[in-house]
Design an enzyme around this catalytic site. Sequence first.
Site, mmCIF file in Angstrom:
data_model
loop_
_atom_site.group_PDB
_atom_site.id
_atom_site.type_symbol
_atom_site.label_atom_id
_atom_site.label_comp_id
_atom_site.label_asym_id
_atom_site.label_seq_id
_atom_site.Cartn_x
_atom_site.Cartn_y
_atom_site.Cartn_z
ATOM 1 N N LYS A 13 18.499 -55.367 -0.772
ATOM 2 C CA LYS A 13 17.106 -56.392 0.430
ATOM 3 C C LYS A 13 18.216 -57.384 -0.517
ATOM 4 O O LYS A 13 18.457 -58.300 -0.911
ATOM 5 C CB LYS A 13 16.249 -56.167 -0.168
ATOM 6 C CG LYS A 13 15.732 -54.798 0.801
ATOM 7 C CD LYS A 13 13.862 -54.842 0.844
ATOM 8 C CE LYS A 13 14.227 -53.397 2.197
ATOM 9 N NZ LYS A 13 13.163 -53.262 1.647
ATOM 10 N N ARG A 42 13.088 -45.393 -2.957
ATOM 11 C CA ARG A 42 13.600 -45.330 -1.255
ATOM 12 C C ARG A 42 14.950 -46.425 -1.745
ATOM 13 O O ARG A 42 15.074 -47.617 -1.926
ATOM 14 C CB ARG A 42 13.554 -45.776 -0.404
ATOM 15 C CG ARG A 42 13.761 -46.028 1.090
ATOM 16 C CD ARG A 42 12.771 -46.853 2.500
ATOM 17 N NE ARG A 42 13.440 -45.828 3.108
ATOM 18 C CZ ARG A 42 14.275 -47.131 3.577
ATOM 19 N NH1 ARG A 42 14.848 -47.945 3.560
ATOM 20 N NH2 ARG A 42 14.797 -46.242 5.420
HETATM 21 N N1 HH2 Z 1 12.512 -50.946 3.867
HETATM 22 C C1 HH2 Z 1 13.513 -49.754 5.498
HETATM 23 C C2 HH2 Z 1 12.959 -49.274 5.842
HETATM 24 N N2 HH2 Z 1 12.421 -48.565 5.768
HETATM 25 N N3 HH2 Z 1 10.731 -47.885 5.047
HETATM 26 C C3 HH2 Z 1 9.050 -47.600 3.387
HETATM 27 N N4 HH2 Z 1 8.255 -46.763 2.943
HETATM 28 N N5 HH2 Z 1 9.518 -48.760 2.299
HETATM 29 C C4 HH2 Z 1 10.701 -49.709 2.399
HETATM 30 O O1 HH2 Z 1 10.841 -50.892 2.151
HETATM 31 C C5 HH2 Z 1 11.568 -49.802 3.753
HETATM 32 C C6 HH2 Z 1 11.681 -48.967 4.629
HETATM 33 C C7 HH2 Z 1 14.541 -50.945 5.083
HETATM 34 O O2 HH2 Z 1 15.836 -51.296 4.501
HETATM 35 P P1 HH2 Z 1 16.941 -50.229 5.450
HETATM 36 O O3 HH2 Z 1 16.660 -49.210 5.968
HETATM 37 O O4 HH2 Z 1 18.357 -49.998 4.594
HETATM 38 O O5 HH2 Z 1 17.711 -51.430 7.297
HETATM 39 P P2 HH2 Z 1 17.033 -51.263 8.516
HETATM 40 O O6 HH2 Z 1 15.273 -51.042 8.204
HETATM 41 O O7 HH2 Z 1 17.771 -51.982 8.193
HETATM 42 O O8 HH2 Z 1 17.683 -49.832 9.014
#
Ligand code: HH2
Length: 259
Positions: A203, A237
Amino acid sequence: MGVVNITPDSFSDGGEFFGTELAVAHARTLVAEGADLIDIGGESTRPGALPVSVDEELNRVMPVLEALAPLGVPVSVDTSKPEIMRAALASGADMINDIAGFRTPGALEAAAPSDAALCIMHMQGEPRTMQAAPHYDDVVTEVHAFLHARALAARELGVADDRIVIDPGFGFGKSFEHNLQLLHDLRKLAELGWPVLVGLSRKSMLGKITGRQSHERVHASVAAALLAVVNGARIVRVHDVRATRDALAVLEALRSADK
Ligand code: HH2
């Protein structure tokens, strides 16, 4: 928890695993690297991301969910839409991970009548605008109160405590200082009693600290995951499962000498 984004526009791996076969192959790799749980998502939640329709999200998520069933590893579905929750639960999803904390009308009602876990995440605002001007008088107290209230709302609909997971939502309507404060005081959230899940992997907070682009944030992500677990997180995660697993193995070895 290994991340599988079935999206063309996720912030760190957008497009890399877009399409059922690529996503399933990536999930298998993460399981081989030691993931205990796979989180699949069909809608990017990165700041400024545009929403995806129910049909498009179903088309992205459901074939991957079905293909992962024989793997025997628990699967979490990252969604805020009640329609996707119902379909995912009917196909055996083990967790619904909702970045909106089950606040969408009908979301809690869709997820409650199942055996699945609910990951309740805190977010201020919505993805399109959340990073514009996040404001809190006291971020830790406010996130704590929100997670407590949402967990009690889930409980009222019959969700047992052992199905509830809470998440402060790093980067979701939070400044760099808010994120840092939450990581520093994570133990206060853990004291609520429900397992704490954190997503710090790659992040922007880590980009700000190291000056690196998202793909170059592996070392910082591993450090953040380890510190989160030291501060009370029970689930991390992550995109980089192998590296995180190794770091956590060192921590486990150290803890086993603590008796
Ligand atoms: N962060 C993201 C997505 N889902 N769910 C939970 N529970 N906690 C988090 O911190 C979280 C989440 C964002 O990361 P990422 O999936 O890598 O990216 P994107 O949302 O652009 O798909």
